[in-house]
Design an enzyme around this catalytic site. Structure first.
Site, PDB file in Angstrom:
ATOM      1  N   CYS A 109       0.831  -1.196   0.000  1.00 32.11           N
ATOM      2  CA  CYS A 109       0.000   0.000   0.000  1.00 32.11           C
ATOM      3  C   CYS A 109       0.876   1.261   0.000  1.00 32.11           C
ATOM      4  CB  CYS A 109      -0.980  -0.029   1.175  1.00 32.11           C
ATOM      5  SG  CYS A 109      -2.349   1.155   0.985  1.00 32.11           S
ATOM      6  N   HIS A 211      -3.641  -5.158   0.342  1.00 32.86           N
ATOM      7  CA  HIS A 211      -3.092  -5.594   1.634  1.00 32.86           C
ATOM      8  C   HIS A 211      -3.044  -7.123   1.724  1.00 32.86           C
ATOM      9  CE1 HIS A 211      -2.567  -1.867   3.976  1.00 32.86           C
ATOM     10  NE2 HIS A 211      -3.458  -1.395   3.119  1.00 32.86           N
ATOM     11  N   GLU A 213      -1.424  -9.043   3.580  1.00 37.58           N
ATOM     12  CA  GLU A 213      -1.278  -9.600   4.926  1.00 37.58           C
ATOM     13  C   GLU A 213      -2.603 -10.115   5.480  1.00 37.58           C
ATOM     14  OE1 GLU A 213      -1.962  -5.152   5.578  1.00 37.58           O
ATOM     15  OE2 GLU A 213      -0.986  -6.461   4.105  1.00 37.58           O
TER      16      GLU A 213
END
Length: 239
Positions: A109, A211, A213
């Site tokens: 990001c 994102h 993660e």
């Protein structure tokens, strides 16, 4: 026995004027690194950048709810932005140092945007006002939910062949990266917004605008697994 690769992760920071200011990092960044086979280390801001780079095998530049100073990419701010110079200066130094060592870098990001700037690129300062008929890239919904598609373009030097493949990803950003000869575009959203990039030379240096993660998309595991594989190779070179 080979050791696990050590991955440095940059945290965010709260109000630096407060005597009780805190470093902030979502747990899922560290979880994603450790699930892919690495050891996660949170990097407190410091001018000892080279010593940090001596101690780690890969670098994750995380996202954050703030913007990069347009002066750093040769533009004038088009409106007031929330910026965190102490964080940006630290992360810029880490990126430049890691690039020089060809240490694996994953920018997420805001981290992708800063990687692009460090490679010589520029940014779209505000997607809704600068890109006609843009998708909603900063929705109100949680980042645990996919927001839009991204399609991979061509081939990467460090990822499997994903050319033409489409994935539904989460999205939490109002700025984006402009195309540049300084890096290769790896993926775009349907509105043309650049969603992943890769340095054209050197080691693994990849940025993704969503994102990974959170593990929302199938591609997220691929990205972390390949990043950790390169960090593992880097750690063996350092032995």
């Amino acid at each position: 026995m080979s050791r696990l690769p050590r991955i440095g992760i940059t945290p965010d920071i709260n109000d630096t004027a407060s005597p009780e200011t805190e470093y902030v990092l979502r747990k899922n960044y560290a979880d994603a690194v450790q699930n892919a086979g690495g050891l996660a280390f949170i990097l407190a801001y410091s001018d000892q950048v080279e010593k940090y780079l001596d101690a780690i095998d890969g670098l994750v530049i995380t996202g954050g709810m703030f913007d990069i100073d347009p002066v750093l990419y040769g533009q004038v701010a088009k409106k007031p932005y929330e910026m965190k110079p102490i964080r940006t200066d630290f992360e810029r130094a880490l990126i430049h140092g890691a690039l020089a060592r060809e240490m694996p870098i994953l920018g997420i990001c805001n981290g992708m945007q800063l990687l692009a700037v460090c490679l010589g690129g520029q940014l779209v300062q505000d997607i809704p006002t600068e890109i006609c008929q843009a998708l909603e890239h900063k929705p109100m919904q949680s980042a645990t939910v996919a927001q839009h598609a991204v399609q991979f373009l061509g081939t990467s030097r460090h990822l499997p062949d994903l050319n033409g493949q489409t994935f539904s990803v989460n999205s939490v950003h109002h700025q984006s990266v402009l195309p540049s000869t300084q890096y290769k575009a790896l993926a775009r959203a349907p509105d043309g917004v650049l969603e992943a990039l890769e340095a054209r030379e050197g080691g693994f240096a990849i940025g993704v605008q969503w994102h990974p993660e959170y593990g929302v998309a199938e591609i997220d595991t691929v990205i972390f697994d390949n990043f950790l594989a390169k960090a593992r190779e880097f750690s063996q070179k350092e032995l």
